[in-house]
Scaffold this motif. Sequence first.
Motif, mmCIF file in Angstrom:
data_model
loop_
_atom_site.group_PDB
_atom_site.id
_atom_site.type_symbol
_atom_site.label_atom_id
_atom_site.label_comp_id
_atom_site.label_asym_id
_atom_site.label_seq_id
_atom_site.Cartn_x
_atom_site.Cartn_y
_atom_site.Cartn_z
ATOM 1 N N THR A 145 0.828 -1.208 0.000
ATOM 2 C CA THR A 145 0.000 0.000 0.000
ATOM 3 C C THR A 145 0.861 1.255 0.000
ATOM 4 O OG1 THR A 145 -0.236 -0.332 2.401
ATOM 5 C CG2 THR A 145 -2.083 -0.997 1.013
ATOM 6 N N ALA A 146 2.115 1.159 0.433
ATOM 7 C CA ALA A 146 3.051 2.280 0.376
ATOM 8 C C ALA A 146 4.471 1.711 0.445
ATOM 9 C CB ALA A 146 2.810 3.260 1.523
ATOM 10 N N PHE A 147 5.427 2.492 -0.060
ATOM 11 C CA PHE A 147 6.829 2.098 0.063
ATOM 12 C C PHE A 147 7.656 3.333 0.364
ATOM 13 C CE2 PHE A 147 6.559 3.454 -4.307
ATOM 14 C CZ PHE A 147 7.798 3.982 -4.611
ATOM 15 N N SER A 148 8.853 3.118 0.896
ATOM 16 C CA SER A 148 9.669 4.267 1.276
ATOM 17 C C SER A 148 11.037 4.207 0.619
ATOM 18 C CB SER A 148 9.834 4.335 2.799
ATOM 19 O OG SER A 148 10.808 3.410 3.241
ATOM 20 N N GLU A 149 11.624 5.383 0.482
ATOM 21 C CA GLU A 149 13.012 5.529 0.064
ATOM 22 C C GLU A 149 13.704 6.416 1.098
ATOM 23 O OE1 GLU A 149 14.376 3.870 -2.207
ATOM 24 O OE2 GLU A 149 12.821 3.308 -3.646
ATOM 25 N N PRO A 150 14.960 6.137 1.418
ATOM 26 C CA PRO A 150 15.637 6.931 2.444
ATOM 27 C C PRO A 150 16.087 8.293 1.907
ATOM 28 C CG PRO A 150 17.116 5.246 1.595
ATOM 29 C CD PRO A 150 15.787 5.019 0.941
ATOM 30 N N LEU B 264 11.602 -6.582 -8.433
ATOM 31 C CA LEU B 264 12.403 -5.899 -9.437
ATOM 32 C C LEU B 264 12.423 -4.392 -9.211
ATOM 33 C CD1 LEU B 264 12.078 -8.686 -10.750
ATOM 34 C CD2 LEU B 264 11.706 -7.538 -12.935
ATOM 35 N N THR B 265 13.518 -3.763 -9.640
ATOM 36 C CA THR B 265 13.603 -2.310 -9.644
ATOM 37 C C THR B 265 13.856 -1.827 -11.065
ATOM 38 O OG1 THR B 265 15.982 -2.292 -9.173
ATOM 39 C CG2 THR B 265 14.488 -2.249 -7.282
ATOM 40 N N THR B 266 13.682 -0.536 -11.249
ATOM 41 C CA THR B 266 13.870 0.089 -12.550
ATOM 42 C C THR B 266 14.286 1.535 -12.323
ATOM 43 O OG1 THR B 266 12.800 0.506 -14.687
ATOM 44 C CG2 THR B 266 11.442 0.758 -12.727
ATOM 45 N N ASP B 267 14.344 2.326 -13.382
ATOM 46 C CA ASP B 267 14.693 3.736 -13.234
ATOM 47 C C ASP B 267 13.640 4.452 -12.394
ATOM 48 O OD1 ASP B 267 16.902 3.345 -14.887
ATOM 49 O OD2 ASP B 267 15.752 3.831 -16.692
ATOM 50 N N ALA B 268 14.069 5.468 -11.679
ATOM 51 C CA ALA B 268 13.144 6.233 -10.841
ATOM 52 C C ALA B 268 12.316 7.199 -11.687
ATOM 53 C CB ALA B 268 13.919 7.012 -9.785
ATOM 54 N N ASN B 269 11.039 7.363 -11.326
ATOM 55 C CA ASN B 269 10.247 8.414 -11.962
ATOM 56 C C ASN B 269 10.524 9.740 -11.249
ATOM 57 O OD1 ASN B 269 8.766 8.299 -9.591
ATOM 58 N ND2 ASN B 269 6.832 7.765 -10.569
ATOM 59 N N SER B 270 9.811 10.791 -11.607
ATOM 60 C CA SER B 270 10.157 12.110 -11.074
ATOM 61 C C SER B 270 9.935 12.217 -9.570
ATOM 62 C CB SER B 270 9.356 13.198 -11.800
ATOM 63 O OG SER B 270 7.964 13.010 -11.614
ATOM 64 N N GLU B 271 8.847 11.608 -9.054
ATOM 65 C CA GLU B 271 8.581 11.724 -7.619
ATOM 66 C C GLU B 271 9.650 11.011 -6.792
ATOM 67 O OE1 GLU B 271 5.396 12.609 -9.971
ATOM 68 O OE2 GLU B 271 5.827 10.490 -9.645
ATOM 69 N N VAL B 272 9.933 9.770 -7.144
ATOM 70 C CA VAL B 272 10.941 9.011 -6.399
ATOM 71 C C VAL B 272 12.331 9.593 -6.645
ATOM 72 C CG1 VAL B 272 12.012 6.746 -6.074
ATOM 73 C CG2 VAL B 272 9.542 6.922 -6.444
ATOM 74 N N GLY B 273 12.579 10.062 -7.866
ATOM 75 C CA GLY B 273 13.901 10.556 -8.228
ATOM 76 C C GLY B 273 14.372 11.736 -7.404
ATOM 77 N N THR B 274 13.453 12.510 -6.848
ATOM 78 C CA THR B 274 13.871 13.630 -5.999
ATOM 79 C C THR B 274 14.493 13.147 -4.691
ATOM 80 O OG1 THR B 274 11.674 13.782 -4.976
ATOM 81 C CG2 THR B 274 12.067 15.108 -6.941
ATOM 82 N N ILE B 275 14.169 11.920 -4.289
ATOM 83 C CA ILE B 275 14.704 11.348 -3.049
ATOM 84 C C ILE B 275 15.779 10.317 -3.344
ATOM 85 C CG2 ILE B 275 14.120 10.079 -0.937
ATOM 86 C CD1 ILE B 275 12.916 12.902 -1.121
ATOM 87 N N HIS B 276 15.498 9.442 -4.308
ATOM 88 C CA HIS B 276 16.432 8.370 -4.655
ATOM 89 C C HIS B 276 16.521 8.310 -6.176
ATOM 90 C CE1 HIS B 276 17.852 4.131 -5.097
ATOM 91 N NE2 HIS B 276 18.546 4.461 -4.035
ATOM 92 N N PRO B 277 17.473 9.009 -6.771
ATOM 93 C CA PRO B 277 17.485 9.158 -8.235
ATOM 94 C C PRO B 277 17.857 7.903 -9.008
ATOM 95 C CG PRO B 277 19.396 10.235 -7.246
ATOM 96 C CD PRO B 277 18.507 9.818 -6.116
ATOM 97 N N LYS B 278 18.437 6.912 -8.360
ATOM 98 C CA LYS B 278 18.957 5.765 -9.092
ATOM 99 C C LYS B 278 17.907 4.739 -9.479
ATOM 100 C CE LYS B 278 23.683 6.001 -7.283
ATOM 101 N NZ LYS B 278 24.757 5.253 -6.570
ATOM 102 N N ALA B 279 16.912 4.501 -8.633
ATOM 103 C CA ALA B 279 15.999 3.393 -8.906
ATOM 104 C C ALA B 279 14.724 3.514 -8.094
ATOM 105 C CB ALA B 279 16.675 2.061 -8.604
#
Length: 215
Positions: free
Chosen positions: A101-106, A156-171
């Motif tokens: 339902t949700a996930f986090s990035e540091p 699996l992981t993939t490239d980050a989209n814009s929202e995630v990329g502001t916190i974790h740009p790699k994946a």
Amino acid sequence: MCNLYSMTSNSQAIREIAKVLEDRTGNLQPQPEIYPNTMAPIVRNGEGGRELVMARWGMPTPPGYLKGHKVDRGVTNIRNPGSAWWKRWEGVEHRCLVPLTAFSEPERLPDGKSRPVWFALSEGEPLAFFAGIWCRRTSVRKLADGETTDDLFGFLTTDANSEVGTIHPKAMPVILTQHEELDVWMNATVSEALRLQTPLSDGVLAHVDSPRPVE
């Protein structure tokens, strides 16, 4: 890397959306914080159709990274499923759907510490699924427990989209939101299934304060 996520929905919702025929989880409780090497629900292909079971988060670590270590805490995120190590688990018998339902990035703070930033499909935190793989493995996951045989999973992981990329740009994790995507991941050929290894479109994810159980 995503090493913390939440699953606060319920087994009925998982069964309906993922077309589960057999539920082996018993009384599935909300899990606001799921960490590596802990138990969480997955949907996999069983002999009689899709089944909902509990498994431990963290696929087997490639042997080259275990030299000198007595414990294998597992690999949670898989970027290259076509590599020699992961290729053995790319068939439909080892694919799974991981409810979330949700996930986090540091987020790295100026003082060097970090804090989790949570993402969901909307403020209501609707159910979605990571594109995962699973296996059964005998290993030492915790030194105190010694050698155990566990059902293990990762996603699996993939490239980050814009929202995630502001916190974790790699994946970012590969997240499936449409019924058709769930069916492709669970049933299709390897080449067709791996076409789903793409980021969510920009603007799809919302920041949420913290995971919350379904009322």
